[in-house]
Design a protein around this motif. Sequence first.
Motif, mmCIF file in Angstrom:
data_model
loop_
_atom_site.group_PDB
_atom_site.id
_atom_site.type_symbol
_atom_site.label_atom_id
_atom_site.label_comp_id
_atom_site.label_asym_id
_atom_site.label_seq_id
_atom_site.Cartn_x
_atom_site.Cartn_y
_atom_site.Cartn_z
ATOM 1 N N ARG A 23 21.869 -42.805 66.176
ATOM 2 C CA ARG A 23 23.067 -43.573 66.530
ATOM 3 C C ARG A 23 22.816 -44.321 67.825
ATOM 4 O O ARG A 23 22.209 -43.780 68.744
ATOM 5 C CB ARG A 23 24.235 -42.608 66.710
ATOM 6 N N ALA A 24 23.247 -45.547 67.877
ATOM 7 C CA ALA A 24 23.103 -46.356 69.090
ATOM 8 C C ALA A 24 23.906 -45.726 70.220
ATOM 9 O O ALA A 24 24.955 -45.123 69.986
ATOM 10 C CB ALA A 24 23.588 -47.779 68.828
ATOM 11 N N ALA A 25 23.396 -45.854 71.416
ATOM 12 C CA ALA A 25 24.062 -45.269 72.582
ATOM 13 C C ALA A 25 25.493 -45.783 72.738
ATOM 14 O O ALA A 25 26.388 -45.038 73.141
ATOM 15 C CB ALA A 25 23.254 -45.556 73.845
ATOM 16 N N ASP A 26 25.717 -47.056 72.393
ATOM 17 C CA ASP A 26 27.067 -47.615 72.517
ATOM 18 C C ASP A 26 27.928 -47.340 71.282
ATOM 19 O O ASP A 26 29.029 -47.857 71.164
ATOM 20 C CB ASP A 26 27.001 -49.125 72.789
ATOM 21 N N ARG A 27 27.389 -46.563 70.365
ATOM 22 C CA ARG A 27 28.075 -46.154 69.133
ATOM 23 C C ARG A 27 28.425 -47.345 68.235
ATOM 24 O O ARG A 27 29.335 -47.293 67.429
ATOM 25 C CB ARG A 27 29.303 -45.320 69.431
ATOM 26 N N SER A 28 27.676 -48.410 68.374
ATOM 27 C CA SER A 28 27.941 -49.599 67.558
ATOM 28 C C SER A 28 27.423 -49.441 66.136
ATOM 29 O O SER A 28 27.906 -50.116 65.226
ATOM 30 C CB SER A 28 27.310 -50.840 68.198
ATOM 31 N N MET A 29 26.447 -48.556 65.955
ATOM 32 C CA MET A 29 25.910 -48.352 64.610
ATOM 33 C C MET A 29 25.240 -46.994 64.513
ATOM 34 O O MET A 29 24.840 -46.416 65.520
ATOM 35 C CB MET A 29 24.925 -49.458 64.222
ATOM 36 N N ALA A 30 25.168 -46.524 63.290
ATOM 37 C CA ALA A 30 24.451 -45.285 62.992
ATOM 38 C C ALA A 30 23.715 -45.503 61.681
ATOM 39 O O ALA A 30 24.167 -46.251 60.811
ATOM 40 C CB ALA A 30 25.424 -44.121 62.871
ATOM 41 N N ILE A 31 22.574 -44.849 61.574
ATOM 42 C CA ILE A 31 21.752 -45.010 60.383
ATOM 43 C C ILE A 31 21.232 -43.642 59.949
ATOM 44 O O ILE A 31 20.997 -42.772 60.785
ATOM 45 C CB ILE A 31 20.595 -46.002 60.651
ATOM 46 N N GLU A 32 21.087 -43.477 58.645
ATOM 47 C CA GLU A 32 20.545 -42.236 58.086
ATOM 48 C C GLU A 32 19.406 -42.617 57.146
ATOM 49 O O GLU A 32 19.530 -43.570 56.375
ATOM 50 C CB GLU A 32 21.622 -41.478 57.312
ATOM 51 N N VAL A 33 18.306 -41.877 57.245
ATOM 52 C CA VAL A 33 17.166 -42.107 56.358
ATOM 53 C C VAL A 33 16.725 -40.783 55.746
ATOM 54 O O VAL A 33 17.015 -39.715 56.275
ATOM 55 C CB VAL A 33 15.967 -42.768 57.088
ATOM 56 N N ASP A 34 16.015 -40.898 54.616
ATOM 57 C CA ASP A 34 15.465 -39.694 54.002
ATOM 58 C C ASP A 34 14.023 -39.497 54.456
ATOM 59 O O ASP A 34 13.495 -40.277 55.259
ATOM 60 C CB ASP A 34 15.592 -39.746 52.472
ATOM 61 N N ALA A 35 13.375 -38.471 53.939
ATOM 62 C CA ALA A 35 12.009 -38.132 54.344
ATOM 63 C C ALA A 35 11.003 -39.215 53.996
ATOM 64 O O ALA A 35 9.921 -39.277 54.567
ATOM 65 C CB ALA A 35 11.594 -36.816 53.702
ATOM 66 N N TYR A 36 11.365 -40.079 53.067
ATOM 67 C CA TYR A 36 10.460 -41.138 52.638
ATOM 68 C C TYR A 36 10.715 -42.452 53.366
ATOM 69 O O TYR A 36 10.134 -43.480 53.038
ATOM 70 C CB TYR A 36 10.554 -41.315 51.121
ATOM 71 N N ALA A 45 30.083 -50.289 63.530
ATOM 72 C CA ALA A 45 31.412 -50.306 64.149
ATOM 73 C C ALA A 45 31.897 -51.747 64.226
ATOM 74 O O ALA A 45 31.087 -52.686 64.180
ATOM 75 C CB ALA A 45 31.333 -49.695 65.548
ATOM 76 N N PRO A 46 33.201 -51.960 64.345
ATOM 77 C CA PRO A 46 33.717 -53.331 64.437
ATOM 78 C C PRO A 46 33.098 -54.130 65.583
ATOM 79 O O PRO A 46 32.909 -55.334 65.469
ATOM 80 C CB PRO A 46 35.219 -53.129 64.663
ATOM 81 N N HIS A 47 32.713 -53.453 66.645
ATOM 82 C CA HIS A 47 32.137 -54.152 67.796
ATOM 83 C C HIS A 47 30.602 -54.260 67.727
ATOM 84 O O HIS A 47 29.957 -54.661 68.697
ATOM 85 C CB HIS A 47 32.553 -53.453 69.102
ATOM 86 N N ALA A 48 30.009 -53.958 66.586
ATOM 87 C CA ALA A 48 28.548 -53.902 66.463
ATOM 88 C C ALA A 48 27.857 -55.210 66.840
ATOM 89 O O ALA A 48 26.786 -55.205 67.444
ATOM 90 C CB ALA A 48 28.159 -53.496 65.048
ATOM 91 N N ALA A 49 28.432 -56.334 66.523
ATOM 92 C CA ALA A 49 27.809 -57.629 66.813
ATOM 93 C C ALA A 49 28.380 -58.280 68.073
ATOM 94 O O ALA A 49 28.134 -59.460 68.323
ATOM 95 C CB ALA A 49 27.961 -58.557 65.620
ATOM 96 N N ALA A 50 29.102 -57.515 68.877
ATOM 97 C CA ALA A 50 29.724 -58.074 70.079
ATOM 98 C C ALA A 50 28.687 -58.662 71.044
ATOM 99 O O ALA A 50 28.961 -59.647 71.731
ATOM 100 C CB ALA A 50 30.550 -57.004 70.793
ATOM 101 N N GLU A 51 27.509 -58.083 71.087
ATOM 102 C CA GLU A 51 26.439 -58.572 71.961
ATOM 103 C C GLU A 51 25.588 -59.633 71.265
ATOM 104 O O GLU A 51 24.587 -60.067 71.807
ATOM 105 C CB GLU A 51 25.537 -57.407 72.378
ATOM 106 N N GLY A 52 25.950 -59.990 70.051
ATOM 107 C CA GLY A 52 25.197 -60.982 69.287
ATOM 108 C C GLY A 52 24.399 -60.325 68.174
ATOM 109 O O GLY A 52 24.077 -59.142 68.231
ATOM 110 N N THR A 53 24.116 -61.103 67.167
ATOM 111 C CA THR A 53 23.424 -60.549 66.002
ATOM 112 C C THR A 53 21.977 -60.173 66.310
ATOM 113 O O THR A 53 21.452 -59.228 65.717
ATOM 114 C CB THR A 53 23.460 -61.543 64.819
#
Length: 115
Positions: A23-36, A45-53
Amino acid sequence: MDQRRARAEKIDEAIGVVRAQARAADRSMAIEVDAYGQITQIRLAPHAAAEGTQQLERTIIEQYRAARADAEAQAHKVYEQFLRNEKKDAAPATPQPEWADPDDVQPVKLWTDTR
């Protein structure tokens, strides 16, 4: 061949349940991956692109790499545990005569005659 396939399926099943999240420190996004390394979930989060894409892209890549490294480490531990269990299950028991009682005192050689 069937034993090899069955073993491979057991390993795949054990490793297949591994998931790691980052998870990003600013909680803007979180991701989950498998073993592969496959993305199984991504949340923005709604503010994920606040700093730009471009910043969001960097954050996603950074968090993906962190989650993937964690998932790989977990999968490696699962595989090592699988091998330990397999080795333990395959280890032959020390043969003992039927009359042997493991709680009995065993004879001990106190000296050696070197004459």
